[in-house]
Scaffold this motif. Structure first.
Motif, PDB file in Angstrom:
ATOM      1  N   ALA A  14      -9.123  -5.788  -9.250  1.00 21.07           N
ATOM      2  CA  ALA A  14      -7.753  -6.231  -8.996  1.00 21.07           C
ATOM      3  C   ALA A  14      -7.323  -7.308  -9.993  1.00 21.07           C
ATOM      4  O   ALA A  14      -6.158  -7.343 -10.409  1.00 21.07           O
ATOM      5  CB  ALA A  14      -7.635  -6.753  -7.569  1.00 21.07           C
ATOM      6  N   ARG A  18      -4.014  -6.782 -12.367  1.00 18.94           N
ATOM      7  CA  ARG A  18      -2.924  -7.758 -12.469  1.00 18.94           C
ATOM      8  C   ARG A  18      -2.761  -8.242 -13.907  1.00 18.94           C
ATOM      9  O   ARG A  18      -1.641  -8.473 -14.382  1.00 18.94           O
ATOM     10  CB  ARG A  18      -3.178  -8.934 -11.526  1.00 18.94           C
ATOM     11  CG  ARG A  18      -3.043  -8.591 -10.050  1.00 18.94           C
ATOM     12  CD  ARG A  18      -3.055  -9.841  -9.181  1.00 18.94           C
ATOM     13  NE  ARG A  18      -4.331 -10.545  -9.227  1.00 18.94           N
ATOM     14  CZ  ARG A  18      -5.315 -10.359  -8.357  1.00 18.94           C
ATOM     15  NH1 ARG A  18      -5.188  -9.470  -7.382  1.00 18.94           N
ATOM     16  NH2 ARG A  18      -6.431 -11.059  -8.443  1.00 18.94           N
ATOM     17  N   GLU A  40      -6.937   5.241  -3.626  1.00 20.47           N
ATOM     18  CA  GLU A  40      -5.535   5.399  -3.249  1.00 20.47           C
ATOM     19  C   GLU A  40      -4.916   4.068  -2.825  1.00 20.47           C
ATOM     20  O   GLU A  40      -3.764   3.762  -3.188  1.00 20.47           O
ATOM     21  CB  GLU A  40      -5.415   6.425  -2.122  1.00 20.47           C
ATOM     22  CG  GLU A  40      -5.701   7.852  -2.572  1.00 20.47           C
ATOM     23  CD  GLU A  40      -5.743   8.835  -1.421  1.00 20.47           C
ATOM     24  OE1 GLU A  40      -5.621  10.043  -1.689  1.00 20.47           O
ATOM     25  OE2 GLU A  40      -5.910   8.393  -0.247  1.00 20.47           O
ATOM     26  N   ALA A  41      -5.670   3.273  -2.072  1.00 18.83           N
ATOM     27  CA  ALA A  41      -5.157   1.964  -1.648  1.00 18.83           C
ATOM     28  C   ALA A  41      -4.958   1.051  -2.856  1.00 18.83           C
ATOM     29  O   ALA A  41      -3.957   0.321  -2.945  1.00 18.83           O
ATOM     30  CB  ALA A  41      -6.124   1.336  -0.647  1.00 18.83           C
ATOM     31  N   PHE A  42      -5.906   1.085  -3.794  1.00 17.34           N
ATOM     32  CA  PHE A  42      -5.809   0.279  -5.012  1.00 17.34           C
ATOM     33  C   PHE A  42      -4.601   0.716  -5.836  1.00 17.34           C
ATOM     34  O   PHE A  42      -3.833  -0.112  -6.335  1.00 17.34           O
ATOM     35  CB  PHE A  42      -7.092   0.423  -5.830  1.00 17.34           C
ATOM     36  CG  PHE A  42      -7.247  -0.556  -6.956  1.00 17.34           C
ATOM     37  CD1 PHE A  42      -7.986  -1.712  -6.788  1.00 17.34           C
ATOM     38  CD2 PHE A  42      -6.663  -0.317  -8.193  1.00 17.34           C
ATOM     39  CE1 PHE A  42      -8.134  -2.618  -7.830  1.00 17.34           C
ATOM     40  CE2 PHE A  42      -6.802  -1.214  -9.236  1.00 17.34           C
ATOM     41  CZ  PHE A  42      -7.543  -2.372  -9.056  1.00 17.34           C
ATOM     42  N   GLN A  44      -1.934   2.161  -4.796  1.00  8.54           N
ATOM     43  CA  GLN A  44      -0.700   1.773  -4.105  1.00  8.54           C
ATOM     44  C   GLN A  44      -0.319   0.333  -4.430  1.00  8.54           C
ATOM     45  O   GLN A  44       0.859   0.005  -4.564  1.00  8.54           O
ATOM     46  CB  GLN A  44      -0.866   1.948  -2.594  1.00  8.54           C
ATOM     47  CG  GLN A  44       0.413   1.707  -1.809  1.00  8.54           C
ATOM     48  CD  GLN A  44       0.267   2.070  -0.338  1.00  8.54           C
ATOM     49  OE1 GLN A  44      -0.801   2.464   0.115  1.00  8.54           O
ATOM     50  NE2 GLN A  44       1.352   1.934   0.409  1.00  8.54           N
ATOM     51  N   ASP A  45      -1.337  -0.517  -4.573  1.00 10.36           N
ATOM     52  CA  ASP A  45      -1.088  -1.928  -4.879  1.00 10.36           C
ATOM     53  C   ASP A  45      -0.797  -2.166  -6.362  1.00 10.36           C
ATOM     54  O   ASP A  45       0.008  -3.043  -6.704  1.00 10.36           O
ATOM     55  CB  ASP A  45      -2.288  -2.780  -4.466  1.00 10.36           C
ATOM     56  CG  ASP A  45      -2.435  -2.896  -2.961  1.00 10.36           C
ATOM     57  OD1 ASP A  45      -1.436  -2.682  -2.244  1.00 10.36           O
ATOM     58  OD2 ASP A  45      -3.560  -3.193  -2.503  1.00 10.36           O
ATOM     59  N   HIS A  46      -1.489  -1.414  -7.246  1.00  6.98           N
ATOM     60  CA  HIS A  46      -1.464  -1.748  -8.671  1.00  6.98           C
ATOM     61  C   HIS A  46      -0.952  -0.628  -9.570  1.00  6.98           C
ATOM     62  O   HIS A  46      -0.839  -0.838 -10.782  1.00  6.98           O
ATOM     63  CB  HIS A  46      -2.873  -2.157  -9.124  1.00  6.98           C
ATOM     64  CG  HIS A  46      -3.449  -3.299  -8.357  1.00  6.98           C
ATOM     65  ND1 HIS A  46      -2.998  -4.592  -8.503  1.00  6.98           N
ATOM     66  CD2 HIS A  46      -4.427  -3.341  -7.412  1.00  6.98           C
ATOM     67  CE1 HIS A  46      -3.683  -5.390  -7.699  1.00  6.98           C
ATOM     68  NE2 HIS A  46      -4.550  -4.660  -7.025  1.00  6.98           N
TER      69      HIS A  46
END
Length: 329
Positions: A14, A18, A40-42, A44-46
């Motif tokens: 992460a 960023r 998929e969660a990662f 969605q965030d990045h």
């Protein structure tokens, strides 16, 4: 646009995502984790396309470079696969589990003619850069000796089972203490010739180390010491003191840089960075993107990363055999 794939959708992945988002003309286009749900969660965030198979991600034509932030024992295989697929590689520390693995990665980078940079973050931390510039200017003379220490709580929330086993590259020294080792070697600006060390698991029931003390002898006759301790409970410490010919230099990522003269410390103005870790990863990606775009050398080479791993290998052997051990790479 430089398309970046993240191999390892975890805590430090992460940070890289960023950082990539903060660098002009770079973009996260893919992410890979063992479990698709994590990828998929990662994503969605990045951002980026999620993958659960790293080879499939490496086949993605939009991926020009990868950040390898996976568990330590996977570094060599992932780096080799990425380089053979024609991707540039920013490989998180530790570069690999052994200097021989590091040599294989270096050879693959040479064959593929792709950039390989090792993510030794201290080379990009603002207080360390300020200290390095002071040393380069020569106002304190050359560092003669130094003491670097990283003492912290070992069992943090992001600790995983592979951190606790040397077979998977676990242990305080490979995970965190390597930063204290790296900043001493880098700021002393020399090559280590031999090491004497005491290493153990003193606070936790685990196979991997949580404590290490090392005496480094540089090839030019200078010397320094490194402390790497992952305690059960205590107050943390992460700093380095360099004793130079004409004064002393103290570097702390949290507090900045101070110069010692006449028995007193004076803070160096503008040497603090409250967001030092994230900003350092941004600088890593700025340097990586520039090296790729301009076809120039990266600031932290595979050869340097291999030397740090060779130092750890020598320290481990010294602790086992109770003697000074030469650093072989």
């Amino acid at each position: 646009m430089l398309g970046v794939g993240i191999l390892g959708a975890g805590f430090f992945g992460a940070y890289h995502a960023r950082a990539v988002a903060s660098v002009p003309d770079t973009k996260v286009v893919a992410v890979c984790a063992d479990e698709m749900a994590l990828a998929e969660a990662f994503a969605q965030d990045h951002g980026g396309r999620p993958y659960s198979d790293h080879r499939a991600m490496l086949d993605d034509k939009s991926v020009d470079a990868v950040a390898i932030t996976a568990p330590h024992h996977l570094h060599c295989r992932l780096a080799l696969d990425a380089l053979q697929a024609g991707k540039h590689v920013l490989l998180e520390k530790p570069m690999a589990l052994s200097s021989s693995e590091c040599s294989r990665i270096i050879a693959a980078a040479a064959t593929s003619r792709r950039k390989l940079m090792v993510g030794q973050i201290m080379h990009f931390v603002w207080p360390c850069l300020v200290a390095r510039e002071i040393l380069v200017r020569g106002e304190l003379g050359r560092p003669v000796t130094g003491s670097s220490a990283l003492l912290k709580t070992w069992m943090e929330s992001n600790r995983r089972g592979w951190h606790l086993d040397p077979a998977t590259g676990g242990g305080m020294l490979m995970t965190a203490g390597i930063h204290a080792l790296d900043q001493l070697v880098w700021l002393m600006d020399g090559r280590v010739g031999s090491i004497s060390a005491a290493i153990s698991s003193s606070f936790h029931d685990q196979k991997a180390d949580d404590s290490a003390m090392m005496l480094l002898r540089f090839t030019d006759g200078r010397y320094g010491q490194v402390a790497s301790v992952g305690f059960r409970d205590g107050g943390g410490r992460f700093d380095i003191d360099l004793v130079c010919e004409n004064g002393t230099l103290r570097v702390d990522p949290e507090r900045g840089v101070a110069i010692g003269r006449g028995g007193q410390w004076t803070d160096v103005p503008n040497s603090r960075d409250p967001q030092w870790m994230q900003n350092a990863v941004i600088r890593e990606w700025q340097a990586m993107a520039e090296a790729i775009a301009q076809d120039t050398d990266v600031p932290v080479t595979g050869e340097y990363g291999r030397h740090i791993i060779a130092c750890i290998e020598a320290a481990m052997m010294s602790a086992r055999e109770g003697r000074d051990v030469k650093v072989l790479a």
